[in-house]
Design a protein around this motif. Structure first.
Motif, PDB file in Angstrom:
ATOM      1  N   GLY A   1      39.772 -23.335   2.303  1.00 15.03           N
ATOM      2  CA  GLY A   1      40.563 -23.437   3.524  1.00 15.03           C
ATOM      3  C   GLY A   1      40.555 -22.107   4.244  1.00 15.03           C
ATOM      4  O   GLY A   1      39.871 -21.158   3.843  1.00 15.03           O
ATOM      5  N   ASN A   2      41.321 -22.012   5.331  1.00 16.25           N
ATOM      6  CA  ASN A   2      41.414 -20.740   6.047  1.00 16.25           C
ATOM      7  C   ASN A   2      42.392 -19.810   5.317  1.00 16.25           C
ATOM      8  O   ASN A   2      42.946 -20.164   4.267  1.00 16.25           O
ATOM      9  CB  ASN A   2      41.814 -20.961   7.510  1.00 16.25           C
ATOM     10  N   ILE A   3      42.600 -18.635   5.872  1.00 14.65           N
ATOM     11  CA  ILE A   3      43.411 -17.615   5.193  1.00 14.65           C
ATOM     12  C   ILE A   3      44.809 -18.120   4.875  1.00 14.65           C
ATOM     13  O   ILE A   3      45.315 -17.955   3.752  1.00 14.65           O
ATOM     14  CB  ILE A   3      43.463 -16.331   6.042  1.00 14.65           C
ATOM     15  N   VAL A   4      45.453 -18.761   5.844  1.00 14.66           N
ATOM     16  CA  VAL A   4      46.818 -19.262   5.621  1.00 14.66           C
ATOM     17  C   VAL A   4      46.820 -20.385   4.586  1.00 14.66           C
ATOM     18  O   VAL A   4      47.680 -20.421   3.689  1.00 14.66           O
ATOM     19  CB  VAL A   4      47.452 -19.735   6.940  1.00 14.66           C
ATOM     20  N   GLU A   5      45.860 -21.278   4.661  1.00 22.76           N
ATOM     21  CA  GLU A   5      45.799 -22.389   3.708  1.00 22.76           C
ATOM     22  C   GLU A   5      45.570 -21.899   2.276  1.00 22.76           C
ATOM     23  O   GLU A   5      46.175 -22.412   1.325  1.00 22.76           O
ATOM     24  CB  GLU A   5      44.700 -23.368   4.126  1.00 22.76           C
ATOM     25  N   VAL A   6      44.706 -20.913   2.132  1.00 21.70           N
ATOM     26  CA  VAL A   6      44.456 -20.345   0.800  1.00 21.70           C
ATOM     27  C   VAL A   6      45.719 -19.665   0.273  1.00 21.70           C
ATOM     28  O   VAL A   6      46.078 -19.801  -0.905  1.00 21.70           O
ATOM     29  CB  VAL A   6      43.270 -19.364   0.837  1.00 21.70           C
ATOM     30  N   ALA A   7      46.424 -18.940   1.136  1.00 16.26           N
ATOM     31  CA  ALA A   7      47.670 -18.285   0.735  1.00 16.26           C
ATOM     32  C   ALA A   7      48.738 -19.310   0.350  1.00 16.26           C
ATOM     33  O   ALA A   7      49.468 -19.129  -0.634  1.00 16.26           O
ATOM     34  CB  ALA A   7      48.174 -17.388   1.856  1.00 16.26           C
ATOM     35  N   GLN A   8      48.828 -20.382   1.105  1.00 14.07           N
ATOM     36  CA  GLN A   8      49.819 -21.415   0.816  1.00 14.07           C
ATOM     37  C   GLN A   8      49.565 -22.092  -0.532  1.00 14.07           C
ATOM     38  O   GLN A   8      50.511 -22.542  -1.191  1.00 14.07           O
ATOM     39  CB  GLN A   8      49.823 -22.469   1.931  1.00 14.07           C
ATOM     40  N   ALA A   9      48.310 -22.137  -0.939  1.00 12.13           N
ATOM     41  CA  ALA A   9      47.958 -22.797  -2.199  1.00 12.13           C
ATOM     42  C   ALA A   9      48.151 -21.887  -3.412  1.00 12.13           C
ATOM     43  O   ALA A   9      48.019 -22.342  -4.549  1.00 12.13           O
ATOM     44  CB  ALA A   9      46.509 -23.280  -2.145  1.00 12.13           C
ATOM     45  N   ASN A  10      48.471 -20.616  -3.168  1.00 14.16           N
ATOM     46  CA  ASN A  10      48.617 -19.644  -4.251  1.00 14.16           C
ATOM     47  C   ASN A  10      50.089 -19.262  -4.399  1.00 14.16           C
ATOM     48  O   ASN A  10      50.654 -18.611  -3.520  1.00 14.16           O
ATOM     49  CB  ASN A  10      47.778 -18.405  -3.949  1.00 14.16           C
ATOM     50  N   PRO A  11      50.747 -19.650  -5.504  1.00 15.19           N
ATOM     51  CA  PRO A  11      52.181 -19.357  -5.658  1.00 15.19           C
ATOM     52  C   PRO A  11      52.495 -17.873  -5.653  1.00 15.19           C
ATOM     53  O   PRO A  11      53.639 -17.482  -5.362  1.00 15.19           O
ATOM     54  CB  PRO A  11      52.523 -19.997  -7.013  1.00 15.19           C
ATOM     55  N   ASN A  12      51.515 -17.025  -5.924  1.00 16.78           N
ATOM     56  CA  ASN A  12      51.742 -15.582  -5.931  1.00 16.78           C
ATOM     57  C   ASN A  12      51.776 -14.994  -4.527  1.00 16.78           C
ATOM     58  O   ASN A  12      52.039 -13.800  -4.357  1.00 16.78           O
ATOM     59  CB  ASN A  12      50.667 -14.875  -6.762  1.00 16.78           C
ATOM     60  N   PHE A  13      51.531 -15.844  -3.523  1.00 13.19           N
ATOM     61  CA  PHE A  13      51.588 -15.410  -2.127  1.00 13.19           C
ATOM     62  C   PHE A  13      52.738 -16.074  -1.371  1.00 13.19           C
ATOM     63  O   PHE A  13      52.743 -16.080  -0.137  1.00 13.19           O
ATOM     64  CB  PHE A  13      50.272 -15.744  -1.413  1.00 13.19           C
ATOM     65  N   SER A  14      53.717 -16.626  -2.051  1.00  6.64           N
ATOM     66  CA  SER A  14      54.779 -17.364  -1.354  1.00  6.64           C
ATOM     67  C   SER A  14      55.598 -16.442  -0.445  1.00  6.64           C
ATOM     68  O   SER A  14      56.035 -16.847   0.639  1.00  6.64           O
ATOM     69  CB  SER A  14      55.690 -18.085  -2.345  1.00  6.64           C
ATOM     70  N   PHE A  15      55.810 -15.197  -0.862  1.00  5.23           N
ATOM     71  CA  PHE A  15      56.523 -14.246  -0.004  1.00  5.23           C
ATOM     72  C   PHE A  15      55.692 -13.927   1.242  1.00  5.23           C
ATOM     73  O   PHE A  15      56.227 -13.810   2.345  1.00  5.23           O
ATOM     74  CB  PHE A  15      56.822 -12.951  -0.771  1.00  5.23           C
ATOM     75  N   LEU A  16      54.399 -13.782   1.063  1.00  7.26           N
ATOM     76  CA  LEU A  16      53.503 -13.502   2.190  1.00  7.26           C
ATOM     77  C   LEU A  16      53.529 -14.656   3.184  1.00  7.26           C
ATOM     78  O   LEU A  16      53.620 -14.437   4.407  1.00  7.26           O
ATOM     79  CB  LEU A  16      52.080 -13.271   1.689  1.00  7.26           C
TER      80      LEU A  16
ATOM     81  N   THR B   1      37.464 -19.896   4.884  1.00  2.73           N
ATOM     82  CA  THR B   1      36.586 -20.394   5.940  1.00  2.73           C
ATOM     83  C   THR B   1      36.542 -19.460   7.146  1.00  2.73           C
ATOM     84  O   THR B   1      35.626 -19.552   7.965  1.00  2.73           O
ATOM     85  CB  THR B   1      37.033 -21.789   6.406  1.00  2.73           C
ATOM     86  N   ASN B   2      37.534 -18.568   7.249  1.00  3.08           N
ATOM     87  CA  ASN B   2      37.552 -17.660   8.406  1.00  3.08           C
ATOM     88  C   ASN B   2      37.631 -16.192   8.002  1.00  3.08           C
ATOM     89  O   ASN B   2      38.040 -15.346   8.793  1.00  3.08           O
ATOM     90  CB  ASN B   2      38.698 -18.011   9.363  1.00  3.08           C
ATOM     91  N   GLY B   3      37.241 -15.890   6.767  1.00  6.75           N
ATOM     92  CA  GLY B   3      37.244 -14.483   6.375  1.00  6.75           C
ATOM     93  C   GLY B   3      37.311 -14.280   4.888  1.00  6.75           C
ATOM     94  O   GLY B   3      36.771 -15.055   4.104  1.00  6.75           O
TER      95      GLY B   3
ATOM     96  N   LEU C   1      38.041 -12.526   9.664  1.00  4.54           N
ATOM     97  CA  LEU C   1      39.110 -11.576   9.409  1.00  4.54           C
ATOM     98  C   LEU C   1      39.056 -11.140   7.944  1.00  4.54           C
ATOM     99  O   LEU C   1      38.508 -11.840   7.096  1.00  4.54           O
ATOM    100  CB  LEU C   1      40.483 -12.204   9.686  1.00  4.54           C
ATOM    101  N   THR C   2      39.654  -9.990   7.688  1.00  7.39           N
ATOM    102  CA  THR C   2      39.870  -9.547   6.309  1.00  7.39           C
ATOM    103  C   THR C   2      41.352  -9.255   6.157  1.00  7.39           C
ATOM    104  O   THR C   2      41.941  -8.553   6.990  1.00  7.39           O
ATOM    105  CB  THR C   2      39.059  -8.277   5.993  1.00  7.39           C
ATOM    106  N   VAL C   3      41.960  -9.805   5.116  1.00  8.26           N
ATOM    107  CA  VAL C   3      43.384  -9.598   4.870  1.00  8.26           C
ATOM    108  C   VAL C   3      43.587  -8.904   3.527  1.00  8.26           C
ATOM    109  O   VAL C   3      43.077  -9.363   2.502  1.00  8.26           O
ATOM    110  CB  VAL C   3      44.159 -10.933   4.891  1.00  8.26           C
ATOM    111  N   PHE C   4      44.317  -7.789   3.555  1.00  4.51           N
ATOM    112  CA  PHE C   4      44.801  -7.163   2.332  1.00  4.51           C
ATOM    113  C   PHE C   4      46.147  -7.828   2.044  1.00  4.51           C
ATOM    114  O   PHE C   4      47.133  -7.573   2.732  1.00  4.51           O
ATOM    115  CB  PHE C   4      44.949  -5.649   2.520  1.00  4.51           C
ATOM    116  N   ALA C   5      46.173  -8.710   1.062  1.00 11.81           N
ATOM    117  CA  ALA C   5      47.316  -9.604   0.856  1.00 11.81           C
ATOM    118  C   ALA C   5      48.233  -9.099  -0.256  1.00 11.81           C
ATOM    119  O   ALA C   5      47.862  -9.120  -1.437  1.00 11.81           O
ATOM    120  CB  ALA C   5      46.813 -11.007   0.512  1.00 11.81           C
ATOM    121  N   PRO C   6      49.463  -8.676   0.093  1.00 10.77           N
ATOM    122  CA  PRO C   6      50.405  -8.226  -0.939  1.00 10.77           C
ATOM    123  C   PRO C   6      50.925  -9.402  -1.772  1.00 10.77           C
ATOM    124  O   PRO C   6      51.179 -10.486  -1.250  1.00 10.77           O
ATOM    125  CB  PRO C   6      51.548  -7.605  -0.125  1.00 10.77           C
TER     126      PRO C   6
END
Length: 317
Positions: free
Chosen positions: A175-190, A304-306, A214-219
């Motif tokens: 998925g895109n950056i947001v979708e990948v983050a949403q699927a990862n419980p370790n990114f729920s704060f992000l 899909t976008n970075g 895009l490139t995201v450094f994801a905390p």
């Protein structure tokens, strides 16, 4: 008599040299022919360091496809790469749904032969895989990389293509950056921060779901907690403008894999301010107001976008 003996000796030496040359050439030819007679699957099966790849190909039903006549390039993860990805036994490989496993493996295969010498010296050249998704190939002074994974042995020639051994299992984007983050419980704060920031004047979620790259450094969640956000409720109570300034400071407006990072680089972020890259002791990124650099704990999560790199601190502009 002495001249006759010398002449015979010279003729004998020439004959021995000729025979040795013929035998050597014959052996070399036979060796080359044996190598060329082996298809990609033959090579995988005969190499003990590909035993997990062999198990994966068998489970996914791809052995016939990669043994067939054709012209393929396989970026082949070795056993170490499979173990690092969590697939250190055949049982774990067999636990993956066949359709998922097939897509992962097809993401490692190009439909044409590309030797290392044919790869242009450039960053992130897109190449279509059999999964109908692009991988991004880089060739620089440090070597050849695909999605940031290093080619540790190049140009193993087969009768139907070429194998390049890599040190990482490539995971196709889900998925895109947001979708990948949403699927990862370790990114729920992000994710909570992105949604809260988007309630302000800048729709950060729209930026991160855009075409990119895009490139995201994801905390991680712990990174947000260490930065003073005790829970998601605290994030939802924060000023959207403040969150927007922080979040856009974690985003580069280009696709940057770990193989593209260089010591001392200061790439500009979408925020406008720059971060500082360091590589000594592992890849790190530092914000202007951070006292120490954040460690990149997991790199090269393709979307899909970075691309996403996981970090252990929130970067402060």
């Amino acid at each position: 008599m002495r001249n006759l003996s010398l002449s015979l000796f010279k003729k004998s030496a020439m004959m021995i040299t000729l025979v040795a040359t013929v035998l050597f050439s014959s052996c070399k030819k036979d060796k080359d022919e044996v190598v060329q007679d082996k298809n990609i699957v033959d090579i995988v099966v005969s190499n003990n360091n590909f035993s997990l790849l062999k198990a994966a190909l068998t489970q996914a039903g791809l052995t016939d496809a990669l043994a067939a006549k054709g012209s393929f390039t396989v970026f082949a993860p070795n056993n170490e790469a499979f173990a690092a990805a969590g697939f250190d036994t055949e049982a774990k490989i067999k636990a993956v749904p066949v359709a998922t496993l097939k897509k992962i493996l097809q993401y490692h295969v190009l439909g044409q032969q590309v030797t290392s010498s044919a790869i242009a010296s450039a960053n992130n050249t897109a190449a279509k895989t059999l999964a109908d998704l692009d991988v991004f190939i880089t060739k620089n002074s440090s070597g050849v990389f695909v999605n940031g994974a290093k080619v540790i042995e190049a140009d193993i020639m087969a009768s139907n293509g070429v194998i390049h051994v890599i040190n990482t299992v490539l995971m196709p984007p889900s998925g895109n950056i947001v979708e990948v983050a949403q699927a990862n419980p370790n990114f729920s704060f992000l994710v909570a921060a992105v949604l809260r920031a988007s309630q302000g004047s800048t729709n950060v979620a729209q930026v991160l779901t855009g075409e990119g790259p895009l490139t995201v450094f994801a905390p991680t969640n712990q990174a947000f907690i260490s930065a003073g956000f005790a829970n998601e409720a605290a994030i939802r109570a924060a000023d959207p403008a403040t969150l927007t300034s922080i979040l856009t400071y974690h985003v580069l407006a280009s696709r940057v894999f770990s193989s593209d990072l260089t010591e001392g680089a200061k790439p500009a972020t979408v925020n406008g301010a720059a971060v500082t890259i360091s590589l000594n002791g592992g890849a790190k990124v530092k914000g202007n107001k951070n006292t120490t650099a954040a460690t990149i704990s997991a790199a090269n999560m393709v979307t899909t976008n970075g691309v996403i790199h996981v970090i252990d601190q929130v970067l402060l502009p």
